[in-house]
Enzyme design. Sequence first.
Site, PDB file in Angstrom:
ATOM      1  N   ARG A 220     -39.906 -38.155  51.052  1.00 42.46           N
ATOM      2  CA  ARG A 220     -41.029 -37.577  50.319  1.00 42.46           C
ATOM      3  C   ARG A 220     -42.173 -38.580  50.351  1.00 42.46           C
ATOM      4  NH1 ARG A 220     -38.925 -33.516  50.888  1.00 42.46           N
ATOM      5  NH2 ARG A 220     -38.160 -31.968  49.394  1.00 42.46           N
TER       6      ARG A 220
ATOM      7  N   GLU B 280     -49.832 -33.860  49.824  1.00 42.20           N
ATOM      8  CA  GLU B 280     -49.914 -32.813  50.849  1.00 42.20           C
ATOM      9  C   GLU B 280     -50.675 -31.597  50.333  1.00 42.20           C
ATOM     10  OE1 GLU B 280     -45.907 -31.988  52.055  1.00 42.20           O
ATOM     11  OE2 GLU B 280     -45.597 -34.001  52.832  1.00 42.20           O
TER      12      GLU B 280
ATOM     13  N   HIS C 292     -45.250 -32.108  57.883  1.00 42.89           N
ATOM     14  CA  HIS C 292     -44.057 -31.723  57.105  1.00 42.89           C
ATOM     15  C   HIS C 292     -43.325 -30.551  57.781  1.00 42.89           C
ATOM     16  CE1 HIS C 292     -42.328 -31.949  52.762  1.00 42.89           C
ATOM     17  NE2 HIS C 292     -41.379 -31.696  53.646  1.00 42.89           N
TER      18      HIS C 292
END
Length: 349
Positions: free
Chosen positions: A266, A295, A313
């Site tokens: 993460r 993000e 991602h």
Amino acid sequence: MEFCLQIPTRQEAKMARLQFRDANEDDVPSEELPHLLLIHPPSSFTRLPSEICEKFRVLKAWESPLSLDQFLISHARSIQALLIRGFLMINTDILQQLPALKLIITISVGVNHIDMAECRRRGISVTNAGSVYSEDVADIAVGLYIDVLRKLSAADRYVRQGLWSSKGNYPFGSKLGGKRVGIVGLGSIGLEVAKRLEAFGCIISYNSRREKPTSSYPFYSIISELAANSDALIICCALTEQTHHMINKEVFASLGRDGVIVNVGRGAIIDEKELVKCLVSGKIRGAGFDVFENEPQVPEELFTLDNVVLSPHTAIFTPESLQSVKEVLIANVEAFFLNKPLVTPVMDE
């Protein structure tokens, strides 16, 4: 807090579906079917399997003219299960509006977007994707590392911009074999990364919440010590209060100017602002990112750096992962309403 992931076999998932079909008559009125809540519409990756739509009354909050609060209040007594798309924050406020809730299903591996303390207090079960993404994420992690070392993306741009003919050969990359790689989080993803890198001749060590008795890799309980004895760190752990900004200025200094960092965990596990400074100033050799702290916002300073590889991602996005996570989703929901053991529960040890 240690999370334990239990993964069903295909046969176990199939048996759960068969048992569920036997226990439900096709002519049951929709009002009597178990209620499954979705707050936001599924994406193409998280589109609901037909088996779910046939066997449950799916409550689609986004289609209602009511506000979300009003919608939850109107169905509060009937909603026993909640399916989360993406990383929707499930906090205490939402949970308090769902007094009958007994199950939360997320198709992610991490559960940092769910108030786990409140779920424990309420006795709400939580399931995740288990290890269905592990191989795909490990592939991306290794791919990013190779790309940074061998400068594949940067060399591709060099050729496309016509610089090979005008400026000559591209600068050297670096050999992968023999590199000392520290894996942060030796769970199912970390183990897959280690297996792949060992095949390239890399030397593996790791940090985790606790030492793994079954692992032969050297264990470092302190991250900065792992960094000092590694040429690269690959971040595979979950985001928790303990791991937030765990990869910080001290770790970067220990890793040194020749070090590389790859993050497939993460974004907020790394102090992103500090890492950007290190990359711009040359205090870190390079980095590969599939995840970012805010993000989809990415620090613009990274865009012009040839020692950085960026991925939006996408590590889990393969047709194979899509099929596997659908099977796990179905098996978890059906097991819950059959009072059977959940197949990928998130549990405290």
